[in-house]
Design an enzyme around this catalytic site. Structure first.
Site, PDB file in Angstrom:
ATOM      1  N   HIS A  72       0.835  -1.199   0.000  1.00 18.96           N
ATOM      2  CA  HIS A  72       0.000   0.000   0.000  1.00 18.96           C
ATOM      3  C   HIS A  72       0.872   1.253   0.000  1.00 18.96           C
ATOM      4  O   HIS A  72       0.681   2.166  -0.821  1.00 18.96           O
ATOM      5  CB  HIS A  72      -0.912  -0.012   1.235  1.00 18.96           C
ATOM      6  CG  HIS A  72      -1.731   1.230   1.397  1.00 18.96           C
ATOM      7  ND1 HIS A  72      -3.035   1.322   0.957  1.00 18.96           N
ATOM      8  CD2 HIS A  72      -1.432   2.443   1.941  1.00 18.96           C
ATOM      9  CE1 HIS A  72      -3.495   2.536   1.221  1.00 18.96           C
ATOM     10  NE2 HIS A  72      -2.551   3.235   1.828  1.00 18.96           N
ATOM     11  N   GLU A  73       1.821   1.293   0.923  1.00 22.52           N
ATOM     12  CA  GLU A  73       2.712   2.455   0.995  1.00 22.52           C
ATOM     13  C   GLU A  73       3.635   2.529  -0.218  1.00 22.52           C
ATOM     14  O   GLU A  73       4.001   3.615  -0.656  1.00 22.52           O
ATOM     15  CB  GLU A  73       3.536   2.417   2.286  1.00 22.52           C
ATOM     16  CG  GLU A  73       2.707   2.466   3.559  1.00 22.52           C
ATOM     17  CD  GLU A  73       1.812   3.689   3.624  1.00 22.52           C
ATOM     18  OE1 GLU A  73       2.219   4.763   3.132  1.00 22.52           O
ATOM     19  OE2 GLU A  73       0.690   3.572   4.161  1.00 22.52           O
ATOM     20  N   HIS A 111       2.002   4.592  -2.879  1.00 25.81           N
ATOM     21  CA  HIS A 111       2.244   6.023  -2.686  1.00 25.81           C
ATOM     22  C   HIS A 111       3.663   6.393  -3.114  1.00 25.81           C
ATOM     23  O   HIS A 111       3.883   7.397  -3.811  1.00 25.81           O
ATOM     24  CB  HIS A 111       2.063   6.398  -1.212  1.00 25.81           C
ATOM     25  CG  HIS A 111       0.665   6.245  -0.694  1.00 25.81           C
ATOM     26  ND1 HIS A 111      -0.421   6.806  -1.325  1.00 25.81           N
ATOM     27  CD2 HIS A 111       0.184   5.630   0.413  1.00 25.81           C
ATOM     28  CE1 HIS A 111      -1.514   6.526  -0.628  1.00 25.81           C
ATOM     29  NE2 HIS A 111      -1.176   5.816   0.421  1.00 25.81           N
TER      30      HIS A 111
END
Length: 377
Positions: free
Chosen positions: A25-26, A29
């Protein structure tokens, strides 16, 4: 009944489920930020004091926090929780400021924020698509093959051979749709449209309530119409179809999640059904004990929920930032920093309250409160 996994297996499984999902998920980003030339100062898995880490040649500090229940990427220029420009940001040299998050156009910032949840959905699509290629896609039609005695279907007059086409006006494409619709509506009166001998008919039925105990002794409640399929049908899926099948199945799970959340808010499903980190840890341990396929299936489900939750329009979450960007796009100017700051604080309090609530729910489901009451009594 299979013996419940031990605490070490549960912790290991929890780490195998949550750790990679938070990292990816990170990473979504991070990769989107790099694509647009934003410098990442920190990439953390977990919160709190750093346990271990290293700094790469780009100046990004990769680290692990002692509380492994999340993570974050801190981009250059994120000098306040709301990611708003500040005097410190304005004092940066122009070359450094150009590499900060705030310096990027609105659409780029929105993509960077949305990239995390999108990564979660892509993970689920890849897993579900791969399963479809390996095992086929279940396309069993919603044609009744058996009707259980004294069931909701029997009381409504449904018979073997009837093809259910809609429930409460919602189209039923296959037996999976039928099962998911009824599972969330225990005790509710619904309208059923069906075909019998080529003729369209309609009846009403009160969905039955079924309590199930799984192989680990966990008890769950769901709605049941009381019918079985005529014959299971599995369609072979080509590799090129896998992404489409994965997207469709991911969308179906999101629909069920949204419907379940709506029914909890409306009080039609008890809030005790909400689970938190402890429930996920328990499910992870049980899935690992059943084999790698069960664990990977759980990873897909948790990944979808992680992406969905992060898109909710709550400040602190990615969806909250996207909401403020939408407001900024309409107003043609950013939301005032003080408004962002107070919204962030309110969102943080709401998330912490929810985490506390679901943890109490989890402890209740594990029988902790009953045990304490017994000791006090």
């Amino acid at each position: 009944m299979i013996q419940t996994p031990g605490i070490l297996v549960t912790i290991l499984a929890f780490a195998l489920v949550l750790g990679p999902l938070v990292f990816l998920h990170e990473l979504g980003h991070y990769l989107a930020g790099r694509w647009f030339g934003v410098k990442a100062e920190e990439f953390s898995i977990g919160f709190g004091r750093e346990v271990a880490g290293f700094t790469d040649r780009r100046g990004t500090r990769w680290k692990f926090g002692w509380l492994p229940l999340g993570g974050y990427v801190r981009f250059a220029g994120d000098m306040n929780p709301a990611s708003q420009p500040s005097p410190e940001w304005l004092s940066l040299p122009a070359s450094e400021r150009a590499r900060t998050f705030q310096a990027k156009p609105l659409w780029q910032r929105a993509i960077i924020v949305a990239a995390g949840p999108i990564m979660n959905f892509l993970i689920a699509i890849a897993i579900l698509g791969s399963f479809a290629v390996a095992f086929g896609e279940n396309v069993t039609p919603a044609t009744i093959g058996e009707v259980q005695a004294n069931s909701a279907a029997a009381k409504a007059g449904l018979k073997t051979g009837d093809r259910i086409t809609a429930m409460d006006g919602r189209t039923v494409d296959d037996y999976f749709d039928l099962r998911m619709f009824t599972a969330l509506r225990a005790g509710e009166l619904v309208t059923i449209d069906f075909q019998r001998d080529g003729q369209a008919r309609q009846v009403q039925a009160t969905i039955g309530t079924l309590k199930l105990k799984d192989r680990f002794g966990n008890i769950s409640t769901r709605g049941q119409l009381g019918v079985g399929p005529a014959a299971q049908q599995v369609r072979q899926v080509a590799i090129w179809e896998a992404p489409l099948v994965g997207m469709r199945q991911t969308g179906e799970i999101i629909d069920v999640t949204v419907e379940g959340l709506k029914r909890i808010i409306l009080g039609r499903i008890p809030v005790s059904e909400l689970g938190g980190p402890l429930k996920i840890a328990q499910a992870s341990g049980e899935s690992l004990s059943m084999g790698p396929l069960a664990l990977v299936s759980l990873i897909a489900l948790v990944s979808i929920n992680l992406g969905f939750i992060n898109l909710l329009p709550v400040p602190v979450l990615d969806g909250g930032h996207l909401l403020f960007y939408a407001v900024e796009a309409v107003r043609r100017r950013p939301v005032e920093p003080q408004v962002m700051e107070w919204a962030y604080r309110g969102g943080l309090i709401a998330i912490l309250a929810l985490m506390l609530f679901v943890t109490f729910n989890d402890l209740g489901a594990f029988g902790v409160w009953r045990s304490l009451a017994g000791l006090i009594g």
